[in-house]
Enzyme design. Structure first.
Site, mmCIF file in Angstrom:
data_model
loop_
_atom_site.group_PDB
_atom_site.id
_atom_site.type_symbol
_atom_site.label_atom_id
_atom_site.label_comp_id
_atom_site.label_asym_id
_atom_site.label_seq_id
_atom_site.Cartn_x
_atom_site.Cartn_y
_atom_site.Cartn_z
ATOM 1 N N VAL A 295 0.863 -1.177 0.000
ATOM 2 C CA VAL A 295 0.000 0.000 0.000
ATOM 3 C C VAL A 295 0.898 1.224 0.000
ATOM 4 O O VAL A 295 1.712 1.407 0.908
ATOM 5 C CB VAL A 295 -0.934 0.017 1.226
ATOM 6 C CG1 VAL A 295 -1.764 1.283 1.245
ATOM 7 C CG2 VAL A 295 -1.839 -1.208 1.217
ATOM 8 N N ASN A 394 23.301 -1.939 -12.164
ATOM 9 C CA ASN A 394 24.022 -2.638 -13.233
ATOM 10 C C ASN A 394 24.834 -1.674 -14.089
ATOM 11 O O ASN A 394 25.563 -0.847 -13.559
ATOM 12 C CB ASN A 394 23.041 -3.467 -14.062
ATOM 13 C CG ASN A 394 22.352 -4.529 -13.247
ATOM 14 O OD1 ASN A 394 22.911 -5.052 -12.292
ATOM 15 N ND2 ASN A 394 21.119 -4.847 -13.593
ATOM 16 N N GLY A 445 9.527 2.045 2.669
ATOM 17 C CA GLY A 445 8.878 2.412 3.920
ATOM 18 C C GLY A 445 9.698 3.358 4.767
ATOM 19 O O GLY A 445 10.879 3.612 4.518
#
Length: 514
Positions: A295, A394, A445
């Site tokens: 979420v 990369n 988060g």
């Protein structure tokens, strides 16, 4: 012996006189005496130490510009305690080598939950080999190729890195062809006969089935191969950009902005809107219903980044209190139900985009190919989507990031700058996002040190831009583009409720098969 010594002495005297003559001509051409006289007159009332400092600064301007003398690669740990690559840049400044800066790049490896022991062990070996190969590339060939190049010449550095990487790709291709040729020479083992068709039940009519068969789903595209050691290219390119910024006493985001706008320095820079993960629905998360991956919440565009994060922290507290409650009993799913069928159903994805594309941003996350693949033909071929998630990992160089964001801007696509799962505490990602002028930044988060470091860096840059009067506002954050699309839809007979002005606080991130 005397004559020989006298001749040698005369030769030395002539060489000294020649050097003195060259020095006098150099001073005369550069008008050094006048500069020194002006400097002494201007510093008459200063202390001797100040005079010497001004003299040192004067002569430092006449010195040779800094050049790269050594690049060092090391095997370090990322935020999850897994191996990744660190790169340090050494430059020759006034004939002395000096360590300028270091960066740590995030790896492309995904972290799989509840993986089988064999799979986890194989991925651990692959990661270790990739980092070891990258360290070897940096400490040997790359440091030799970049020696003597000025860090300010980012285009030349990236071209050297690109040429080196292409040679490694060709070597890997030739190695695979050789292995395939050896396999073809071996005796082919005959395949077993196909199994007999299943017997029909008694009374069952031919050509009919008892149950309705589901529509076949196309198999997922093969995973794009990643050359082992490729992270050395992206890490060195970033380290050189950071070195150039530090030598010019500039922040990294300004250096990146100058790369994107080489004609003139931008007077205003914008802060990307934050995409903050409030709930991560992993297999071990409480209350998981197998409905979504995470979420994400986006603060209102009118708030500062710090105000938005403070508000989201309060929302997260209430969410945590809710999910700590015992979850309701789960209903059993029917046999044969495939929970991953959504990620491969392109028709349903197109239906969602057609229905909601004018009301919210829809980002196709897993279809975002590597930047090098997207830049091969200069054409961004993606399914129906509002934009792409781009990542620095990369072989992606600074020049590649500038090119891909320019291409996205020209196609009116949204650029979301995201972090990989194998994060490090290096906060350069935030500078890249601001310097490139992307619309959104996805840092994960509001927890764990390697993430919080990046949020704090974002706050610091925002404060710097406010103090300098260089903080701009991106008008596209107000979602006027979708408002215009709604007007077009109404003119074509669409629902009039789409005319309501909305803000981009609704973002759907999913995955679709290209």
């Amino acid at each position: 012996m005397g004559e020989e010594g006298g001749g040698r002495s005369c030769g030395t005297t002539r060489e000294l006189q020649k050097l003195k003559q060259q020095a006098m001509e150099y001073y005369r051409e550069n008008d050094v005496p006048r500069r020194l006289e002006e400097l002494l007159n201007s510093t008459f009332y200063l202390q001797p130490a100040d005079v010497y400092g001004h003299l040192a600064n004067c002569f430092s301007k006449l010195a040779k510009p800094p050049t790269i003398c050594k690049v060092v690669g090391r095997n370090v740990l990322d935020g999850l305690g897994l191996p990744t690559l660190q790169v340090e840049i050494f430059c020759t400044i006034q004939n002395f080598p000096k360590n300028i800066c270091s960066v740590v790049i995030s790896t492309h490896f995904e972290v799989h939950e509840n993986a089988l022991p064999e799979q986890a062990e194989a991925e651990e070996v692959e990661r270790s080999e990739a980092v070891s190969t990258a360290v070897q590339w940096v400490n040997k060939t790359i440091t030799e190729e970049l020696r003597g190049i000025a860090p300010s010449n980012q285009a030349e550095v990236d071209q050297v890195l690109r040429t080196f990487f292409e040679s490694k790709v060709q070597e890997e291709k030739e190695r695979r062809q050789l292995e395939k040729g050896l396999e073809d020479q071996t005796i082919a083992i005959p395949s077993p006969p196909p199994p007999p068709p299943p017997a029909r039940k008694k009374g069952q009519r031919q050509g009919r089935t008892d149950t309705l068969t589901e529509k076949p789903i196309l198999p997922p595209e093969p995973v794009e191969p990643v050359l082992s050691g490729s992270m050395a290219i992206g890490a060195v390119s970033l380290a050189v950009a950071k070195t150039s910024a530090m030598l010019d006493n500039n922040p990294l985001y300004l250096n990146i902005a100058l790369l994107k706008h080489p004609q003139e320095q931008p007077t205003k820079l914008t802060i990307p809107l934050l995409m903050v993960s409030l709930v991560s629905c992993g297999k071990s998360s409480p209350g998981k219903l197998n409905l979504m991956k995470e979420v994400i919440c986006i603060p209102h565009p009118g708030l500062t980044a710090k105000q938005g994060v403070e508000m989201l922290l309060e929302i997260q507290k209430h969410i945590n209190k809710t999910i700590e409650m015992p979850p309701p009993p789960k209903t059993e799913t029917k046999k044969g139900h495939n929970g991953n069928k959504r990620s491969q159903d392109s028709e349903q994805w197109d239906s969602i985009y057609n229905a909601l594309g004018s009301r919210c941003y829809i980002i196709a996350g897993t279809t975002s190919k590597s930047i090098s693949k997207l830049l091969e033909n200069g054409n961004i071929s993606i399914p129906k989507s509002s934009g792409l998630i781009i990542k620095h990992t990369n072989q992606t160089t600074m020049s590649d990031l500038v090119q891909i964001t320019n291409l996205l801007d020209s196609k009116k696509h949204i650029a979301v700058f995201g972090s990989t799962e194998g994060e490090s505490s290096d906060d350069s990602l935030v500078d890249l996002a601001i310097g490139l002028g992307v619309r959104f930044i996805k840092l994960g988060g509001l927890s764990r040190g390697e993430r919080v470091t990046k949020y704090n860096r974002l706050f610091t840059i925002e404060e710097e831009l406010v103090q300098k009067g260089a903080l701009g506002f991106n008008e596209e954050h107000t979602f006027f583009s979708l408002h215009e699309e709604a007007e077009k839809a109404t003119m074509a007979g669409g629902p009039p409720e789409l005319l309501e002005p909305i803000f981009p606080t609704e973002v759907m991130e999913g995955s679709a098969k290209a």
